[in-house]
Design a protein around this motif. Structure first.
Motif, PDB file in Angstrom:
ATOM      1  N   ALA A  57       0.816  -1.213   0.000  1.00  0.00           N
ATOM      2  CA  ALA A  57       0.000   0.000   0.000  1.00  0.00           C
ATOM      3  C   ALA A  57       0.850   1.262   0.000  1.00  0.00           C
ATOM      4  CB  ALA A  57      -0.922   0.002   1.224  1.00  0.00           C
ATOM      5  N   GLY A  58       2.173   1.114   0.125  1.00  0.00           N
ATOM      6  CA  GLY A  58       3.064   2.263   0.138  1.00  0.00           C
ATOM      7  C   GLY A  58       3.246   2.890   1.495  1.00  0.00           C
ATOM      8  N   TRP A  59       2.861   2.183   2.559  1.00  0.00           N
ATOM      9  CA  TRP A  59       2.963   2.743   3.918  1.00  0.00           C
ATOM     10  C   TRP A  59       4.296   2.420   4.575  1.00  0.00           C
ATOM     11  CZ3 TRP A  59      -2.517   1.054   6.013  1.00  0.00           C
ATOM     12  CH2 TRP A  59      -3.495   1.754   5.296  1.00  0.00           C
ATOM     13  N   ILE A  60       4.810   1.227   4.357  1.00  0.00           N
ATOM     14  CA  ILE A  60       6.076   0.812   4.982  1.00  0.00           C
ATOM     15  C   ILE A  60       7.082   0.551   3.869  1.00  0.00           C
ATOM     16  CG2 ILE A  60       7.221  -0.934   6.382  1.00  0.00           C
ATOM     17  CD1 ILE A  60       4.665  -1.379   7.885  1.00  0.00           C
ATOM     18  N   LEU A  61       8.119   1.369   3.823  1.00  0.00           N
ATOM     19  CA  LEU A  61       9.107   1.256   2.754  1.00  0.00           C
ATOM     20  C   LEU A  61      10.460   0.765   3.261  1.00  0.00           C
ATOM     21  CD1 LEU A  61       8.304   4.585   0.868  1.00  0.00           C
ATOM     22  CD2 LEU A  61       7.362   2.309   0.466  1.00  0.00           C
ATOM     23  N   VAL A  62      10.613   0.631   4.557  1.00  0.00           N
ATOM     24  CA  VAL A  62      11.895   0.205   5.119  1.00  0.00           C
ATOM     25  C   VAL A  62      11.858  -1.288   5.397  1.00  0.00           C
ATOM     26  CG1 VAL A  62      12.313   2.459   6.137  1.00  0.00           C
ATOM     27  CG2 VAL A  62      11.148   0.714   7.475  1.00  0.00           C
TER      28      VAL A  62
END
Length: 533
Positions: A203-208
């Protein structure tokens, strides 16, 4: 299918057990049951409606929003199943006595509707938890049809067992049953943590934390029973990422220990606050070690950069939104950039500070009269519009010259710099009917393009590494710090309760009669193994 079967069985048994105990109480006290059954029916309807509405809303959303909603539903389901496991672990032994005490209080208010409301709220709670948990499990399952079948079988089995408990044909050790199913659901919930973290990334919320850890495709091959068990039931992905593995362990270890820790080993009395404070201190130390010990590489450009064509080296001194560029070598120069010349830009994929200034250049040394040969030496050919036969010259020359200096920096180092001069020549006379204007551009110095690209690639790599390490030096320390504060707060609460208990005189315990009835209160003796009668 196995996960949804266990969920339906456990949650359904909790609900039917509560309803059975209340029904037995109503029957024993000759109170009408139809209000209770009405409350149960409404609660079941609302629970199913919640699951259907959530599913319809999710299906109506775009793809990215669907992934985000799946992550939210998964997180809520994990919270529900965790609280359910902890609550049942604590109350399974005394469930019957507690419910009958509440039913006695409700009956004392003189209405069957109070008991109906009690059944309604109990079933609604279990039903809502079941709907959300099953929906999250359906989303993580590879075969929705089998998952739904497992849920139906589990609920049907729960109803049969609950009826057997009510009629006295089945006796069940609830503490052992809920402990065993709780351990299984801990692993299912840990898998939901992994799934929720993956959908949050999609969803593009957690990128790490998206580096791959191990290849588990050999353990969970697609299309096999083992693969369905590992991925569909336990939620373990064949290519788990760092953030997913971290979330799995951070959830599984403490909740599993809480589920299987023997009662005899649990601290009691004044030792509980001490244990919580020790745990809070350990969590706080771990948070500090990670925050201070894990360092991310600095994403900076080099301090000194060699210029093209042996023009020298460039060095920048950055102070806030001001900068000074120093060129040392064949073309010594010093350029000061004011704050007004500063902008944030993207250069070769890198976010950089850019300064740009334009200054006029003196043209006093330029010739004011030019011949055709002078024009040829300037342009390397006869300019357009000039003919030695019709416009032989000489020409009157007017000059205008400016120099634009641009500097790009990252972390105070020089990513790129260049100076471009623009010379505007206007000639007239010498047979020309109208004046002619020519523009000449030159780049006295610049950083080679290959060097700029190499620096940008190095900075992007360092930025990516720093982003990934944020899981260890920011996210995890914050989570550990919150857990430490929570344990410290619980320790203070337990200490206040212990102090209050010491200051309150104890209440004499009633003596049970041989038939299991309480002499003072008329309550049946409590047991973890019973039939609901």
């Amino acid at each position: 299918m196995l996960a949804t079967l266990v969920i339906g069985l456990r949650e359904g048994l909790e609900a039917t057990l509560i309803v059975g105990i209340i029904a037995a109480f109503l029957k024993r006290n000759r109170i009408p049951m139809w209000p209770m059954w009405l409350g149960v029916g409404v609660a079941v309807f609302l629970s199913v409606a919640v699951g259907v509405v959530l599913d319809l809303v999710e299906q109506a959303l775009p793809q990215a929003e669907q992934e985000g909603m799946e992550a939210i539903i998964g997180a809520v389901a994990v919270v529900f199943v965790t609280t359910m496991i902890v609550w049942m672990r604590k109350h399974a032994r005394d469930l019957k006595g507690d419910l009958e005490a509440e039913a006695t209080a409700a009956a004392g208010r003189g209405t069957a509707w109070a008991l109906a409301g009690m059944a309604f709220l109990a079933v609604l709670k279990e039903g809502f938890e079941t709907s959300v948990f099953l929906l999250a499990t359906f989303q993580a399952s590879s075969n929705t049809g089998l998952a739904a079948l497992g849920a139906v079988i589990g609920v049907a089995g729960a109803i049969v067992i609950g009826f057997g408990l009510y009629t006295g044909g089945v006796k069940l050790n609830l503490a052992k049953f809920f402990t065993g199913t709780g351990i299984f659901l801990v692993f299912v919930a840990a898998g939901l943590v992994m799934t929720a973290l993956r959908t949050a990334h999609e969803a593009g919320w957690i990128l790490v934390g998206q580096q791959r850890t191990v290849d588990l495709s050999w353990l969970a091959p697609n299309g096999t029973v083992l693969g369905a068990l590992i991925t569909g039931v336990l939620g373990i992905q064949p290519d788990p990422r760092v953030i997913e593995v971290l979330g799995w362990f951070c959830y599984l270890v403490p909740v599993l220990l809480l589920s299987v820790w023997p009662r005899a080993w649990r601290p009691t009395g004044a030792r509980i606050p001490r244990v919580r404070l020790v745990l809070a201190g350990g969590l706080a130390v771990a948070a500090l070690v990670l925050a201070l010990g894990v360092h991310a590489p600095a994403a900076t450009a080099p301090q000194n950069v060699a210029l093209a064509n042996s023009a020298g080296t460039a060095r920048a001194a950055v102070t806030g939104s001001r900068a000074v560029l120093t060129i040392s070598g064949a073309r010594d120069a010093r350029v000061e950039f004011p704050e007004s010349a500063h902008r944030m830009v993207t250069r070769d994929g890198v976010t950089a500070d850019r300064w740009q200034t334009k200054t006029p250049v003196s043209t006093a040394s330029q010739k004011t009269s030019l011949t055709v040969d002078d024009l040829v030496s300037l342009f390397g050919r006869i300019p357009v519009g000039i003919s030695p036969d019709t416009t032989p010259g000489p020409y009157t020359a007017r000059w205008s010259e400016s120099a634009t200096t641009t500097l790009w920096t990252v972390g105070g180092g020089v990513l790129d710099t260049r100076r471009t001069t623009a010379t505007v020549l206007t000639i007239s006379g010498g047979g020309l009917t109208t004046s002619r204007t020519y523009t000449m551009a030159e780049t006295p110095w610049s950083v080679p393009a290959g060097r700029v690209q190499a620096s940008a690639t190095s900075i992007l790599s360092a930025t990516s590494a720093a982003t990934e390490l944020r899981v260890w030096n920011a996210w995890l320390p914050i989570a550990l710090g919150i857990a430490a504060l929570w344990q410290a707060a619980l320790a203070l609460r337990d200490r206040r309760r212990a102090s209050h208990a010491l200051s309150t005189p104890p209440t004499p315990l009633p003596t049970p009669t041989p038939d299991g009835q309480n002499v003072e209160q008329g309550e049946p003796a409590r047991s973890s193994t019973y039939a609901v009668q």
